[in-house]
Motif scaffolding. Structure first.
Motif, PDB file in Angstrom:
ATOM      1  N   ALA A 100      22.643   7.019  22.811  1.00  0.00           N
ATOM      2  CA  ALA A 100      21.564   6.102  22.438  1.00  0.00           C
ATOM      3  C   ALA A 100      20.548   6.785  21.543  1.00  0.00           C
ATOM      4  O   ALA A 100      20.061   6.189  20.567  1.00  0.00           O
ATOM      5  CB  ALA A 100      20.881   5.575  23.700  1.00  0.00           C
ATOM      6  N   ALA A 101      20.220   8.036  21.859  1.00  0.00           N
ATOM      7  CA  ALA A 101      19.263   8.778  21.040  1.00  0.00           C
ATOM      8  C   ALA A 101      19.818   9.018  19.646  1.00  0.00           C
ATOM      9  O   ALA A 101      19.082   8.962  18.644  1.00  0.00           O
ATOM     10  CB  ALA A 101      18.924  10.103  21.715  1.00  0.00           C
ATOM     11  N   ARG A 144      19.341   5.874  17.650  1.00  0.00           N
ATOM     12  CA  ARG A 144      17.944   5.694  17.241  1.00  0.00           C
ATOM     13  C   ARG A 144      17.601   6.599  16.063  1.00  0.00           C
ATOM     14  O   ARG A 144      16.847   6.203  15.156  1.00  0.00           O
ATOM     15  CB  ARG A 144      17.009   5.968  18.417  1.00  0.00           C
ATOM     16  N   ALA A 169      19.081   4.986  12.935  1.00  0.00           N
ATOM     17  CA  ALA A 169      18.311   3.819  12.507  1.00  0.00           C
ATOM     18  C   ALA A 169      16.973   4.232  11.904  1.00  0.00           C
ATOM     19  O   ALA A 169      16.548   3.685  10.867  1.00  0.00           O
ATOM     20  CB  ALA A 169      18.080   2.890  13.701  1.00  0.00           C
ATOM     21  N   ALA A 170      16.297   5.189  12.521  1.00  0.00           N
ATOM     22  CA  ALA A 170      15.006   5.639  12.007  1.00  0.00           C
ATOM     23  C   ALA A 170      15.158   6.324  10.650  1.00  0.00           C
ATOM     24  O   ALA A 170      14.296   6.173   9.766  1.00  0.00           O
ATOM     25  CB  ALA A 170      14.358   6.604  13.005  1.00  0.00           C
ATOM     26  N   GLU A 173       8.217   7.956  12.949  1.00  0.00           N
ATOM     27  CA  GLU A 173       9.227   7.347  13.814  1.00  0.00           C
ATOM     28  C   GLU A 173      10.518   8.166  13.803  1.00  0.00           C
ATOM     29  O   GLU A 173      11.174   8.328  14.838  1.00  0.00           O
ATOM     30  CB  GLU A 173       9.507   5.912  13.355  1.00  0.00           C
ATOM     31  N   ALA A 196      12.226  10.087  17.035  1.00  0.00           N
ATOM     32  CA  ALA A 196      13.624   9.860  17.409  1.00  0.00           C
ATOM     33  C   ALA A 196      14.393  11.177  17.474  1.00  0.00           C
ATOM     34  O   ALA A 196      15.233  11.374  18.363  1.00  0.00           O
ATOM     35  CB  ALA A 196      14.278   8.910  16.412  1.00  0.00           C
ATOM     36  N   GLU A 253      13.534  12.923  20.713  1.00  0.00           N
ATOM     37  CA  GLU A 253      14.236  12.307  21.838  1.00  0.00           C
ATOM     38  C   GLU A 253      15.695  12.741  21.862  1.00  0.00           C
ATOM     39  O   GLU A 253      16.264  12.981  22.934  1.00  0.00           O
ATOM     40  CB  GLU A 253      14.132  10.787  21.741  1.00  0.00           C
ATOM     41  N   TYR A 254      16.298  12.862  20.680  1.00  0.00           N
ATOM     42  CA  TYR A 254      17.684  13.317  20.603  1.00  0.00           C
ATOM     43  C   TYR A 254      17.804  14.758  21.104  1.00  0.00           C
ATOM     44  O   TYR A 254      18.727  15.088  21.865  1.00  0.00           O
ATOM     45  CB  TYR A 254      18.196  13.217  19.165  1.00  0.00           C
TER      46      TYR A 254
END
Length: 247
Positions: free
Chosen positions: A80-81, A84, A87-88, A115, A119, A122-123
């Protein structure tokens, strides 16, 4: 009367010679064996234990896997990370393209950069959590005890196991303060182990720098090679020093 006086004088002389020689005579100083290294390894994730390849009492090498946690949730979080981040990055590239055409503002570009950075953090965190699902040995040693077992839940920060390196053991003993100037690192000693009825060569590796004010003594550590795997941390050690009748 004269014979009695002569006897007393001889006895006094004999005792004085023993007293004078005592500081130089070899002695056994009682101590205990300590491991060269020990580590209480804690969990870095809150997860269920799936496997424990190295059991208590068994040996391991540096890098060997000691614990394997359930990786299902961390793998999903990492995927999921990763999405994201993709996408960012796509959004940031689009905003930058518009900015270069004067169709977007600096604030919008800064927001898109922020952003993407979030992301990516978070990854990195998800990647670290996945890596933490496999706990590797930090050094060669033996597993002394496990605090959790297979299929049990471990919380982040909770102890997993105690690992010791006993390839070389340290015989820790105490000397009175008047001996402080007489012993130094690199000095040879002989270490007797009552439990085995054997003696082993040792070398002083460390001399304490803080005195115990109550006993007026200081710590000394002597390294003893445990290549035969006969010695155990916690065993009584009787350290013979000085050797050869020299102080």
């Amino acid at each position: 009367m004269r014979r009695c006086c002569v006897t007393l004088l001889f006895l006094a002389f004999f005792l004085s010679q023993i007293t004078a020689a005592e500081p130089d005579a070899p002695r056994r100083w009682r101590g205990v064996f300590e491991p060269r290294q020990e580590a209480l390894i804690a969990a870095e994730v809150s997860m269920r234990v799936m496997a424990m390849p190295v059991k208590p009492g068994q040996s391991c090498r540096r890098g060997d896997i000691l614990f394997v946690f359930d990786e299902t949730v961390p793998r999903a979080s990492l995927a999921a990370a990763e999405a994201r981040v993709a996408a960012a990055r796509l959004t940031r590239d689009g905003v930058r393209n518009l900015f270069e055409k004067n169709q977007s503002t600096p604030a919008e570009l800064a927001r898109a950069d922020s952003e993407l950075a979030r992301a990516e953090l978070e990854y990195a965190s998800a990647e670290r959590d996945l890596a933490s699902c496999r706990v590797a040995a930090p050094f060669d040693g033996k597993v002394v005890e496990a605090r959790v077992d297979e299929h049990e839940w471990a919380n982040r920060g909770s102890p997993l196991l105690l690992l010791v390196d006993d390839a070389v053991l340290k015989a820790r003993f105490f000397l009175p303060e008047e001996r402080f100037a007489a012993i130094g690192e690199g000095e040879a000693v002989r270490v007797h182990v009552p439990a085995l009825g054997q003696s082993f060569p040792g070398v002083v590796s460390r001399v304490g720098v803080v005195f115990d004010p109550a006993s007026r003594s200081f710590d000394v550590w002597a390294d003893v090679d445990n290549a035969g795997d006969l010695l155990r941390a916690g065993m009584t050690a009787e350290v013979e020093w000085p050797l050869g009748g020299g102080q």
